[in-house]
Enzyme design. Structure first.
Site, PDB file in Angstrom:
ATOM      1  CG  LEU A   1      -1.891  -1.184   1.337  1.00 28.60           C
ATOM      2  CD1 LEU A   1      -2.846  -0.979   2.516  1.00 28.60           C
ATOM      3  CD2 LEU A   1      -2.666  -1.429   0.057  1.00 28.60           C
TER       4      LEU A   1
ATOM      5  CG  HIS B   1      -2.977   1.120  -2.380  1.00 29.92           C
ATOM      6  ND1 HIS B   1      -1.625   1.030  -2.611  1.00 29.92           N
ATOM      7  CD2 HIS B   1      -3.564   0.327  -3.298  1.00 29.92           C
ATOM      8  CE1 HIS B   1      -1.405   0.200  -3.616  1.00 29.92           C
ATOM      9  NE2 HIS B   1      -2.568  -0.237  -4.057  1.00 29.92           N
TER      10      HIS B   1
ATOM     11  CB  SER C   1       2.442  -1.812  -5.746  1.00 25.47           C
ATOM     12  OG  SER C   1       1.277  -1.360  -5.106  1.00 25.47           O
TER      13      SER C   1
HETATM   14  P1  AMP Z   1      -3.664  -2.444  -6.709  1.00 24.44           P
HETATM   15  O1  AMP Z   1      -3.193  -2.794  -5.341  1.00 24.44           O
HETATM   16  O2  AMP Z   1      -2.592  -1.982  -7.605  1.00 24.44           O
HETATM   17  O3  AMP Z   1      -4.550  -3.499  -7.288  1.00 24.44           O
HETATM   18  O4  AMP Z   1      -4.605  -1.180  -6.526  1.00 24.44           O
HETATM   19  C1  AMP Z   1      -5.698  -1.201  -5.659  1.00 24.44           C
HETATM   20  C2  AMP Z   1      -6.538   0.013  -5.879  1.00 24.44           C
HETATM   21  O5  AMP Z   1      -5.756   1.171  -5.654  1.00 24.44           O
HETATM   22  C3  AMP Z   1      -7.053   0.113  -7.309  1.00 24.44           C
HETATM   23  O6  AMP Z   1      -8.384   0.586  -7.293  1.00 24.44           O
HETATM   24  C4  AMP Z   1      -6.105   1.089  -7.932  1.00 24.44           C
HETATM   25  O7  AMP Z   1      -6.669   1.788  -9.018  1.00 24.44           O
HETATM   26  C5  AMP Z   1      -5.849   2.024  -6.774  1.00 24.44           C
HETATM   27  N1  AMP Z   1      -4.601   2.744  -6.979  1.00 24.44           N
HETATM   28  C6  AMP Z   1      -3.387   2.246  -7.293  1.00 24.44           C
HETATM   29  N2  AMP Z   1      -2.494   3.240  -7.487  1.00 24.44           N
HETATM   30  C7  AMP Z   1      -3.171   4.393  -7.307  1.00 24.44           C
HETATM   31  C8  AMP Z   1      -2.815   5.775  -7.377  1.00 24.44           C
HETATM   32  N3  AMP Z   1      -1.585   6.170  -7.681  1.00 24.44           N
HETATM   33  N4  AMP Z   1      -3.773   6.691  -7.126  1.00 24.44           N
HETATM   34  C9  AMP Z   1      -5.048   6.316  -6.830  1.00 24.44           C
HETATM   35  N5  AMP Z   1      -5.433   5.033  -6.746  1.00 24.44           N
HETATM   36  C10 AMP Z   1      -4.518   4.082  -6.981  1.00 24.44           C
END
Ligand code: AMP
Length: 556
Positions: free
Chosen positions: A269, A273, A425
């Site tokens: 995270l 996140h 990430s």
């Molecule tokens: P992930 O852990 O990459 O699957 O992301 C989980 C959630 O966090 C998803 O809804 C992503 O779109 C969101 N997310 C990831 N990176 C960002 C960011 N830089 N800004 C806003 N939301 C993000």
């Protein structure tokens, strides 16, 4: 003190000034009062020759009598009144205040002389006594400092609030603290409290939170707030691994009337996140974060193996951002029989095979499948997704509509580093040089956006422009650069309405994606009939070919 005592008829010599010889100060006196700072009492007492007939007393609230060694007769007399100046102090000392007294009983004569009241403090409870005294004076003053700041931020003076404070204290005197309490905290009105917190801002919140918590406890005898919880304090985090338990806990919370917020993630995270979790925590009563590195959405086993896993830190981030529950299922919990193939998958026909879908076959089906399962376990909720993964967000919205899932999907803006790089990430695997190269993605999007805003309505031209920006950066291997309709993800023949620019590229070991919104206002068209028919003018003065395409797409 000297002024008050002499006004009361006491023969006072001194006060002795700093630097004077103190050795004979106790000689011939009944009482010697050390009106010096707490930190100096010991040194001053030691500088005075002991005298059998003299009681040496200090005025400190926190110090005991040991500090007055080696004097045989010792006492302390702590006035419970602030003494801001000689005159005001002298008046207050003789106005019937309390004096906390310890030690040689001869000191009581002084209290009597000042018409004071004696407060006997057990030496073992001295610290507790002093803490209460500090709260009643210093902390109350600090609190009024906060009142002054908050009032000022609303364009108001301290004065009206001072009167309010006086009356509140009057009520405390006659009704006791619990009886005197009024206001939202006493009623458990968390909505109003939250509106205050949002208004006063982060720097004022800790003091506000502590006292709102205290007010709620005072009003309810502890019933309104479970032990260990307080306003603005993250509740205990419940970490759940079993799917059934996760489902049951959310079901129970919903039956108690709580609105559930769900934030699906793969962990590692970061601020992006965190923004989702914080938004959910503000908008919902209970926020559940899910952390699951979903093998179905990794077509490349080495990407799955390299995906960062930082559970301990993630739990801390989730807790601090306001989550109450983190669901961390082992893979078998999500896919019974794993690694046996997962038979049932969710496929969103119009969206799963384009863009990311064509570059990463099966990836979006994996996402759709796991998100459907999480929604199914969570039940009715609001689900927070980042615009960072724009295609995923659009696909989930479509899936929810098509399958009538009881979920309200909330899209949240992309969080970026100051230089514009979208947080991901996977960024931890970029070298410093690659991080700089990765900025080409943002540049490409901004160039595409500027072109659309500048009147470009030809998608191929916008695509080519963004591709050129990506291709110009060494070490950036372009996958795609597209401009699509924001809702359907299809490419319109002529750009119009809400659009999304999307890019994907490999930078070093990492595949990065990013996107940007842009609105293309419809071109204002005037067609002249009759003589000269076919002459068309457009507000943005683009070519007639483009206008003709517009008209054709509108069936004209
Ligand atoms: P992930 O852990 O990459 O699957 O992301 C989980 C959630 O966090 C998803 O809804 C992503 O779109 C969101 N997310 C990831 N990176 C960002 C960011 N830089 N800004 C806003 N939301 C993000």
């Amino acid at each position: 003190m000297a002024l008050a005592l002499s006004a009361a008829g006491c023969k006072v010599s001194g006060p002795l000034a700093r630097g004077e010889d103190l050795s004979k100060a106790a000689e011939g006196a009944d009482v010697l009062v050390l009106a010096v700072r707490d930190s100096e009492v010991g040194a001053v007492a030691a500088a005075i020759e002991p005298s059998e007939g003299c009681v040496v007393a200090h005025l400190s609230g926190s110090l005991g009598l040991d500090v007055l060694h080696p004097h045989p007769r010792r006492a302390s007399i702590h006035p419970l009144a602030p003494l801001p100046s000689r005159e005001v102090g002298a008046r207050r000392l003789a106005s019937g205040i309390y004096f906390a007294v310890e030690g040689d009983p001869a000191i009581l004569a002084l209290v009597e002389l000042l018409h004071g009241r004696v407060l006997e403090v057990d030496p073992a409870d001295r610290v507790g006594y002093h803490a209460a005294a500090c709260i009643a004076s210093n902390h109350l003053v600090a609190l009024m400092g906060q009142v002054e700041r908050v009032a000022k931020s609303a364009g108001l003076e301290l004065e009206p609030f001072l009167r309010l404070a006086f009356y509140s204290l009057e009520d405390v005197a006659s009704l006791g603290p619990a009886g005197a309490l009024t206001g939202p905290a006493s009623r458990g009105d968390l909505t109003t409290i939250e509106s205050h917190r949002a208004r006063i801002g982060k720097t004022e919140q800790p003091a506000y939170d502590a006292l709102a918590t205290e007010a709620m406890r005072l009003a309810s005898g502890g019933d309104l707030l479970p032990a260990g919880e307080g306003i603005g304090q993250p509740a205990e985090l419940q970490v759940i691994q079993e799917a059934r338990t996760f489902s049951d806990v959310l079901e129970k919370a919903r039956s108690q009337g709580l609105a559930i917020g769900l934030v699906p993630t793969m962990g590692a995270l970061h601020e992006g996140h965190r923004s989702l979790i914080e938004r959910s925590a503000t908008e919902c009563d209970l926020t559940a974060v899910t952390i699951f590195v979903n093998p179905l959405q990794f077509e490349d086993p080495s990407d799955l193996a390299c995906y960062p896993r930082t559970l301990d830190e993630d739990l801390e981030v989730a807790r601090k951002a306001g989550a109450e529950i983190v669901f961390v299922p082992p893979v078998e919990e999500m896919y019974p029989g794993w690694p046996a193939p997962v038979d049932t998958r969710v496929h969103v026909s119009s969206m799963s095979d384009v863009l990311e879908g064509s570059s990463r076959p099966g990836h979006l089906d994996g996402v759709a499948t796991v998100v459907t399962k999480l929604f199914s376990l969570a039940g009715r909720c609001r689900a927070y997704f980042g615009e960072k993964d724009y295609q995923q967000l659009a696909m989930v919205r479509r899936m929810v509509a098509d399958l009538s899932l009881p979920v309200e999907v909330v899209g949240c803006p992309t969080v970026r580093e100051e230089n514009g790089l979208a947080l991901s990430s996977r960024n931890v695997r970029l070298s410093p040089q690659e991080r700089v190269r990765a900025l080409a993605l943002r540049r490409a999007l901004l160039a595409g956006r500027a072109a659309v805003l500048g009147g470009e309505r030809n998608p191929a031209a916008v695509r080519a422009l963004m591709a050129a920006v990506l291709d110009a950066e060494e070490g950036v291997e372009r996958d795609y650069a597209e401009v699509v309709d924001a809702a359907s993800l299809t490419t319109p023949e002529v750009l119009a309405g809400e659009l999304r620019l999307l890019v994907a590229a490999r930078v070093g070991p990492v595949r990065l994606i990013d996107n940007e919104s842009v609105h293309a206002p419809a071109l204002a068209v005037t067609a002249f009939a009759g003589q000269g028919a076919g002459r068309l003018s457009t507000a943005s003065d683009e070519g007639t070919g483009q206008v003709a395409r517009l008209l054709a797409s509108a069936g004209l």
